[in-house]
Design a protein around this motif. Structure first.
Motif, PDB file in Angstrom:
ATOM      1  N   ILE A  73       0.798  -1.249   0.115  1.00  0.00           N
ATOM      2  CA  ILE A  73       0.123  -0.002  -0.055  1.00  0.00           C
ATOM      3  C   ILE A  73       1.004   1.152   0.083  1.00  0.00           C
ATOM      4  O   ILE A  73       1.991   1.387   0.372  1.00  0.00           O
ATOM      5  N   LEU A  74       0.176   2.242  -0.515  1.00  0.00           N
ATOM      6  CA  LEU A  74       0.804   3.593  -0.283  1.00  0.00           C
ATOM      7  C   LEU A  74       0.521   4.185   1.091  1.00  0.00           C
ATOM      8  O   LEU A  74      -0.475   3.804   1.819  1.00  0.00           O
ATOM      9  N   ILE A  75       1.347   5.109   1.642  1.00  0.00           N
ATOM     10  CA  ILE A  75       1.038   5.670   3.031  1.00  0.00           C
ATOM     11  C   ILE A  75      -0.172   6.652   2.735  1.00  0.00           C
ATOM     12  O   ILE A  75      -0.508   6.637   4.071  1.00  0.00           O
ATOM     13  N   GLY A  76      -0.480   7.401   1.750  1.00  0.00           N
ATOM     14  CA  GLY A  76      -1.737   7.816   1.871  1.00  0.00           C
ATOM     15  C   GLY A  76      -1.682   8.867   0.321  1.00  0.00           C
ATOM     16  O   GLY A  76      -0.901   8.666  -0.570  1.00  0.00           O
ATOM     17  N   GLY A  77      -2.722   9.649   0.289  1.00  0.00           N
ATOM     18  CA  GLY A  77      -2.669  10.785  -0.707  1.00  0.00           C
ATOM     19  C   GLY A  77      -3.681  10.139  -2.005  1.00  0.00           C
ATOM     20  O   GLY A  77      -3.828  11.060  -2.958  1.00  0.00           O
ATOM     21  N   ILE A  78      -4.350   9.099  -1.746  1.00  0.00           N
ATOM     22  CA  ILE A  78      -5.227   8.607  -2.802  1.00  0.00           C
ATOM     23  C   ILE A  78      -6.615   8.701  -2.543  1.00  0.00           C
ATOM     24  O   ILE A  78      -7.186   8.379  -1.371  1.00  0.00           O
ATOM     25  N   ALA A  79      -7.351   9.541  -3.300  1.00  0.00           N
ATOM     26  CA  ALA A  79      -8.872   9.851  -3.182  1.00  0.00           C
ATOM     27  C   ALA A  79      -9.686   8.570  -2.844  1.00  0.00           C
ATOM     28  O   ALA A  79      -9.624   7.498  -3.706  1.00  0.00           O
ATOM     29  N   GLY A  80     -10.528   8.332  -1.894  1.00  0.00           N
ATOM     30  CA  GLY A  80     -11.501   7.283  -1.486  1.00  0.00           C
ATOM     31  C   GLY A  80     -10.865   6.128  -0.726  1.00  0.00           C
ATOM     32  O   GLY A  80     -11.284   5.214  -0.628  1.00  0.00           O
ATOM     33  N   ILE A  81      -9.486   6.529  -0.441  1.00  0.00           N
ATOM     34  CA  ILE A  81      -8.643   5.232   0.292  1.00  0.00           C
ATOM     35  C   ILE A  81      -8.270   6.008   1.787  1.00  0.00           C
ATOM     36  O   ILE A  81      -7.518   7.089   1.628  1.00  0.00           O
ATOM     37  N   VAL A  82      -8.608   5.171   2.629  1.00  0.00           N
ATOM     38  CA  VAL A  82      -8.088   5.715   4.064  1.00  0.00           C
ATOM     39  C   VAL A  82      -6.606   5.962   4.234  1.00  0.00           C
ATOM     40  O   VAL A  82      -6.081   4.653   3.865  1.00  0.00           O
ATOM     41  N   PRO A  83      -6.061   6.799   4.621  1.00  0.00           N
ATOM     42  CA  PRO A  83      -4.517   6.929   4.502  1.00  0.00           C
ATOM     43  C   PRO A  83      -4.129   6.111   5.756  1.00  0.00           C
ATOM     44  O   PRO A  83      -4.820   5.828   6.725  1.00  0.00           O
ATOM     45  N   CYS A  84      -2.785   5.881   5.712  1.00  0.00           N
ATOM     46  CA  CYS A  84      -2.159   5.143   6.906  1.00  0.00           C
ATOM     47  C   CYS A  84      -2.016   6.147   8.040  1.00  0.00           C
ATOM     48  O   CYS A  84      -2.123   7.241   7.734  1.00  0.00           O
ATOM     49  N   GLU A  85      -1.622   5.663   9.277  1.00  0.00           N
ATOM     50  CA  GLU A  85      -1.706   6.243  10.402  1.00  0.00           C
ATOM     51  C   GLU A  85      -0.371   6.429  11.092  1.00  0.00           C
ATOM     52  O   GLU A  85       0.052   5.196  11.045  1.00  0.00           O
ATOM     53  N   VAL A  86       0.098   7.549  11.245  1.00  0.00           N
ATOM     54  CA  VAL A  86       1.709   7.633  11.620  1.00  0.00           C
ATOM     55  C   VAL A  86       1.615   8.405  12.998  1.00  0.00           C
ATOM     56  O   VAL A  86       0.973   9.336  13.253  1.00  0.00           O
ATOM     57  N   VAL A  87       2.003   7.728  13.983  1.00  0.00           N
ATOM     58  CA  VAL A  87       2.226   8.150  15.382  1.00  0.00           C
ATOM     59  C   VAL A  87       3.634   8.526  15.718  1.00  0.00           C
ATOM     60  O   VAL A  87       4.571   7.762  15.363  1.00  0.00           O
TER      61      VAL A  87
END
Length: 390
Positions: A177-191
């Motif tokens: 998966i990508l870490i985020g930035g794709i419309a309609g897809i929940v992004p990854c969570e970074v703590v």
């Protein structure tokens, strides 16, 4: 009337005699190097002869020819150590310490030595040993530590992005998966824990790639600075146990950075984390704040960095990008030199600024770092006292 005849006049010239030597031994266990060829050329303009051990630039992809073209002198290890100033990212071994020039200045990343024999050699040779990470500038900032923290914060996100995208059915590697930035897809969570330079660099990099970033610290002012630096897009919180636990449970990536008060995340907290969560430790502490997790030192040339993707905590992230780190350390070193030397040679301890004095850990045959003295069962003496006596 006789015409005037032009007369030859002596042209004033400036000759910079090389009155100091600066040595760069090749790292043995570390992938990082504190000097680039470009920085070696600049230091040469100060009238300082740079001596670098052959092959020292192997891990940062700088061949010997680049250093020679910059005016550096290629030497063996003994000659690189036998200089007025020696700069090394590694703590000196007993053998290396014995080859240092008597009364010389040694710059290392941290105030540590390999063993009691190495410390004894430093004291016997009256080496002024300075920790680069502890040096402060006039604004009480830490130029070496801060730049390494910034690099490590961004490198942590870069590594996490690459590992998340990996797919291997035989291991727990990534999720494809990508870490985020794709419309309609929940992004990854970074703590991210902490709110200093390393934390802000990591948060900024992760946000730029579209991740959801939650940042924790008990320093309210630090949280406010981090929010401002990231345009208010951060989700910030004090380190309330229940809130932090909920974030860890949902995290795909956890990045640990320095905080004012040391912290430890319990095994019970981590037991609820996602399977295959990626953890990166930038705290510079002796042990990973995740006490139950084994760690991999990326600076160690002997480590196997292609381990199965089980739950491990990666440390020394600046070593993952050693060439960038070399350039950053070089910039800081070049800026430090005017404060470290004068027209006659290396400054006496009394003439060094307080920001450098506080980073000295051995001087004039004494241990001047309290933690090192305690660890090595040696007597500690305040550097300010030595400065008055020198």
């Amino acid at each position: 009337m006789a015409q005037p005849t032009p007369q030859e006049q002596e042209q004033a010239t400036v000759s910079r005699q090389r009155y100091l030597t600066l040595g760069i031994p090749a790292p043995i266990r570390d992938r990082r190097l504190p000097l680039t060829p470009e920085a070696a050329a600049i230091i040469g303009e100060y009238g300082i002869e740079v001596r670098i051990q052959r092959g020292a630039g192997a891990f940062v992809n700088y061949p010997d020819e680049r250093y020679a073209a910059a005016g550096a002198r290629l030497t063996n290890r003994a000659e690189a150590l036998d200089c007025d100033i020696t700069v090394s990212v590694e703590a000196p071994s007993a053998d290396d310490a014995a080859h240092l020039r008597r009364g010389a200045t040694l710059l290392t990343l941290e105030p540590q030595v390999d063993n009691a024999a190495a410390l004894k050699a430093l004291l016997e040779r009256r080496i002024c040993a300075i920790s680069m990470l502890q040096i402060q500038d006039a604004q009480t900032r830490h130029p070496f530590s801060d730049i390494l923290g910034e690099i490590a914060g961004r490198a942590a996100v870069t590594m996490a992005v690459a590992r998340l995208a990996e797919v291997d059915a035989d291991t727990t590697a990534g999720k494809g998966i990508l870490i985020g930035g794709i419309a309609g897809i929940v992004p990854c969570e970074v703590v991210v824990i902490g709110s200093g330079i390393a934390a802000r660099a990591a948060a900024s990099a992760a946000l730029g790639l579209g991740a959801t970033v939650r940042l924790f610290d008990d320093n309210t002012y630090g949280l406010r600075t981090a929010m401002d630096a990231c345009g208010g897009r951060l989700i910030c919180s004090a380190m309330q146990p229940h809130v932090l636990q909920g974030a860890i449970t949902m995290a795909d990536v956890i990045i640990l950075t320095p905080t004012a008060m040391p912290y430890m995340i319990s095994a019970a907290s981590m037991s609820a984390a996602k399977h295959g969560v990626f953890v990166y430790d930038i705290t510079q502490s002796d042990i990973c704040p995740l006490a139950t997790m084994s760690s991999v030192d990326l600076a160690d040339t002997q480590s196997q960095h292609t381990l199965p993707h089980n739950a491990v905590c990666f440390r020394n992230l600046s070593a993952a990008v050693p060439r960038t780190t070399a350039m950053a350390l070089s910039n800081a070193l070049v800026s430090l030199l005017p404060d470290l030397v004068d027209t006659r040679g290396v400054n006496s301890i009394a003439n060094l600024g307080s920001g450098i004095q506080r980073a000295v850990y051995t001087c004039m045959g004494h241990v001047t770092d309290a933690d090192l003295a305690r660890a090595m069962s040696r007597q500690y003496i305040d550097i300010a006292l030595l400065g008055r006596l020198s």
